[in-house]
Design a protein around this motif. Structure first.
Motif, short mmCIF file in Angstrom:
data_model
loop_
_atom_site.label_atom_id
_atom_site.label_comp_id
_atom_site.label_asym_id
_atom_site.label_seq_id
_atom_site.Cartn_x
_atom_site.Cartn_y
_atom_site.Cartn_z
N VAL A 44 0.98 -1.36 0.07
CA VAL A 44 0.08 -0.12 0.67
C VAL A 44 0.97 1.50 0.17
CG1 VAL A 44 -1.78 1.06 1.39
CG2 VAL A 44 -1.53 -1.12 1.84
N PRO A 45 1.22 2.60 -0.97
CA PRO A 45 1.13 3.35 -1.06
C PRO A 45 1.25 4.58 0.02
CG PRO A 45 0.05 3.69 -2.58
CD PRO A 45 0.05 1.95 -2.07
N ILE A 46 0.01 4.71 1.01
CA ILE A 46 0.33 5.52 1.97
C ILE A 46 0.55 4.81 3.08
CG2 ILE A 46 -2.23 4.97 2.34
CD1 ILE A 46 -2.33 7.90 2.59
N LEU A 47 1.67 5.49 4.40
CA LEU A 47 1.57 5.20 5.61
C LEU A 47 0.31 5.18 6.32
CD1 LEU A 47 5.17 4.30 6.83
CD2 LEU A 47 3.57 5.98 8.37
N LEU A 48 0.21 4.84 7.24
CA LEU A 48 -0.80 5.48 7.61
C LEU A 48 -0.18 4.77 9.88
CD1 LEU A 48 -3.88 6.60 9.54
CD2 LEU A 48 -4.60 4.16 8.62
N ARG A 49 0.18 5.50 10.51
CA ARG A 49 -0.03 5.17 11.90
C ARG A 49 -0.93 5.94 12.44
NH1 ARG A 49 2.53 2.62 9.23
NH2 ARG A 49 4.70 1.44 9.82
N GLN A 50 -1.96 5.09 13.63
CA GLN A 50 -2.63 5.52 14.59
C GLN A 50 -2.07 5.06 16.26
OE1 GLN A 50 -6.34 2.81 15.93
NE2 GLN A 50 -7.63 4.84 15.20
N MET A 51 -1.98 6.49 17.37
CA MET A 51 -1.71 6.60 18.68
C MET A 51 -2.16 7.92 18.81
SD MET A 51 2.02 8.08 16.73
CE MET A 51 1.01 8.83 15.24
N PHE A 52 -1.90 6.73 20.56
CA PHE A 52 -3.51 7.10 21.83
C PHE A 52 -2.81 7.87 22.46
CE2 PHE A 52 -6.31 5.55 25.02
CZ PHE A 52 -6.88 5.87 24.20
N HIS A 110 -1.98 18.43 0.55
CA HIS A 110 -0.67 17.55 -0.19
C HIS A 110 0.32 17.15 0.17
CE1 HIS A 110 -2.92 18.31 -4.19
NE2 HIS A 110 -3.52 19.44 -3.69
N PHE A 111 0.76 15.61 0.51
CA PHE A 111 2.04 15.18 0.80
C PHE A 111 1.81 13.97 -0.21
CE2 PHE A 111 -1.67 13.58 2.70
CZ PHE A 111 -1.80 12.09 2.64
N GLY A 112 3.31 14.53 -1.11
CA GLY A 112 3.71 13.63 -2.34
C GLY A 112 2.72 13.09 -3.26
N ARG A 113 2.17 12.10 -3.33
CA ARG A 113 1.01 11.69 -4.51
C ARG A 113 -0.11 11.69 -3.86
NH1 ARG A 113 2.86 5.84 -5.16
NH2 ARG A 113 3.79 5.96 -2.97
N PHE A 114 -0.19 12.33 -2.37
CA PHE A 114 -1.53 11.84 -1.78
C PHE A 114 -1.94 13.16 -1.37
CE2 PHE A 114 0.62 8.56 -1.09
CZ PHE A 114 -0.18 7.07 -1.86
N LYS A 115 -2.71 13.54 -1.29
CA LYS A 115 -3.60 15.01 -0.84
C LYS A 115 -5.17 14.54 0.14
CE LYS A 115 -7.28 15.94 -4.96
NZ LYS A 115 -7.73 16.43 -5.34
N ALA A 116 -5.02 14.97 1.52
CA ALA A 116 -6.22 15.10 2.41
C ALA A 116 -7.12 15.90 1.90
CB ALA A 116 -5.57 14.80 3.77
#
Length: 227
Positions: free
Chosen positions: A21-29, A121-127
């Protein structure tokens, strides 16, 4: 030392391998305010954004960004929080080049103000930002009803299989979907009018940190970080 070596090796490995998966996701608490912080990164360009950082855990987040070999472009605040102080000010110091972001209607200071529908935008992606404005954004009566109508309307226009990651969690749940919330959430199974009535009469207690969190967050990411 062995544990530390293994952890760093694992971080380095995640830069080059994984599910593809080209996007990295981390969930922190953050346990005191039960806040989730999200790190999103482009594996190719190594550019990243951080959503809703908390002051106390900003050093942890900055360390993770470094270990993953990312370059943090933005620390995004979804609203002017009443239950914790944002970590964006400290992150600007720990990770030079990082900019703080918040909705223009919040009235808070930041490096970058955004409007509903804007993209970061961050890299190839956009939020793409679907903003549901907090009552703190509106200095006039009736703002709560506006907020609740907006929540109900926007939830029911999203695709059912769209993943929902919570901003806060008090039950140990980390992810849901739009369809699950429409079907199982006792408030979202109500009509819009019933939903507004319920939400308008919750009579929730005052957030414990509101008196110092909101003034600090009005200087969102601009405040001087603690020494």
């Amino acid at each position: 030392m062995a544990g530390a070596a293994l952890r760093v090796a694992g971080r380095q490995l995640s830069q080059h391998s994984g599910s593809g998966v080209p996007i990295l996701l981390r969930q922190m608490f953050e346990p005191k305010s039960c806040t989730y912080t999200y790190l999103l990164g482009d594996r190719e360009s190594r550019e990243a954004i951080l959503i809703d950082p908390v002051l106390e855990t900003a050093p942890r987040d900055a360390q993770l960004v470094k270990e993953l070999g990312l370059r943090l472009l933005y620390a995004v605040n979804t609203h002017c929080h009443a239950d914790h102080i944002t970590g964006s000010g400290l992150l600007r110091s720990l990770l030079p080049g990082c900019q703080s972001v918040i909705s223009r209607l919040s009235g808070a200071q930041a490096d970058l103000h955004i409007e509903d529908g804007d993209s970061i935008h961050f890299g190839r992606f956009k939020a793409s930002l679907l903003l549901i404005y907090s009552p703190l954004s509106f200095p006039f009566p009736g703002c709560a009803k506006t907020l609740y109508h907006s929540v109900h309307e926007k939830i029911f226009t999203l695709p059912g299989d769209c993943l929902i990651y919570p901003a806060h969690d008090y039950r140990g749940l980390t992810v849901s979907t739009v369809e699950e919330e429409r079907t199982l959430n006792p408030r979202l199974t109500l009509s819009c009018e019933e939903f507004v009535k319920v939400m308008d009469n919750l009579n929730l207690p005052k957030p414990q940190q509101i008196d110092f969190a909101v003034p600090a967050n009005m200087r969102c990411g601009i405040q001087t970080p603690p020494s």
